[in-house]
Design an enzyme around this catalytic site. Structure first.
Site, mmCIF file in Angstrom:
data_model
loop_
_atom_site.group_PDB
_atom_site.id
_atom_site.type_symbol
_atom_site.label_atom_id
_atom_site.label_comp_id
_atom_site.label_asym_id
_atom_site.label_seq_id
_atom_site.Cartn_x
_atom_site.Cartn_y
_atom_site.Cartn_z
ATOM 1 N N GLU A 296 0.844 -1.259 0.122
ATOM 2 C CA GLU A 296 -0.173 -0.143 -0.015
ATOM 3 C C GLU A 296 0.987 1.081 -0.052
ATOM 4 O OE1 GLU A 296 -3.553 2.085 2.610
ATOM 5 O OE2 GLU A 296 -2.514 0.424 3.665
ATOM 6 N N GLU B 270 -11.746 1.779 4.324
ATOM 7 C CA GLU B 270 -11.061 2.055 5.764
ATOM 8 C C GLU B 270 -11.204 3.503 6.026
ATOM 9 O OE1 GLU B 270 -6.399 1.181 7.053
ATOM 10 O OE2 GLU B 270 -6.635 2.488 5.192
#
Length: 201
Positions: free
Chosen positions: A104, A198
């Protein structure tokens, strides 16, 4: 325990697509680019345990800030070399278990190594590690990438998972990102992987 989690997800018709590793960095204070070889070794061994958990749930394992920093006074190539050494070992362990690792990119205000999807994709191509893929987060992309939609489409072959959060890290629609355009770009590119939200509580 993994057995209890397995019972719960079966009972509720859920799946676990990714095992998150944020606490390796935040809780254990371990990362792959640490100049201390013994600390890097601990990070790798913890990751192998998380790969075992992921294999049980047919999930992936993510790498956010646990990839580490470029240490003060060291060139970026040194950090990349340490990262590559750790990830090659973990990926070799994960491949026979059917587990992919997903990296990420995280914005510059949180870490100084692999901030944009452009940088993440370039790293994938340089290292060519089987089973290492990209995990863009549109919150970070909003800070680092020239075009969220453009880079999602440009690098779709590397992308295995996407995090959604609006520009303020709240739920989609509570900031200024255009999620219609983002979802449209993923659909146009033929993305068939997972997305998850998220966000701040």
């Amino acid at each position: 325990s993994p057995e209890r989690v397995e019972r719960l997800i079966r009972a509720h018709g859920l799946e676990i697509p990714v095992v998150s590793t944020g606490q390796v960095f935040a809780g254990h204070k371990l990362w792959f680019t640490d100049p201390d070889a013994s600390r890097r070794r601990r990070a790798v061994e913890i990751f192998k345990g998380l790969v075992d958990v992921a294999a049980r749930f047919r999930a992936m394992v993510n790498m956010g800030r646990v990839r580490g920093f470029i240490a003060a006074g060291e060139p970026a190539e040194v950090a990349e070399g340490r990262f590559a050494e750790a990830v090659r070992e973990i990926a070799a362990y994960a491949r026979p278990k059917g587990v992919d690792l997903i990296l990420e990119p995280v914005n510059r205000y949180e870490i100084n190594f692999i901030n944009s999807v452009d940088e993440g994709a370039a790293l994938m191509e340089r290292l060519a590690i089987p089973g290492l893929k990209l995990m863009p987060d549109v919150f970070h992309m909003n800070i680092e990438d020239v075009s969220i939609e453009g880079n999602l489409q440009k690098y779709i072959a590397h992308i295995a998972y996407v995090h959604f959060a609006d520009s303020n890290r709240l739920a989609p629609g509570w900031g200024h990102l255009d999620f219609g355009a983002i979802v449209g770009a993923l659909n146009e590119a033929g993305y068939a992987g997972w997305t998850s939200v998220e966000i701040l509580p």
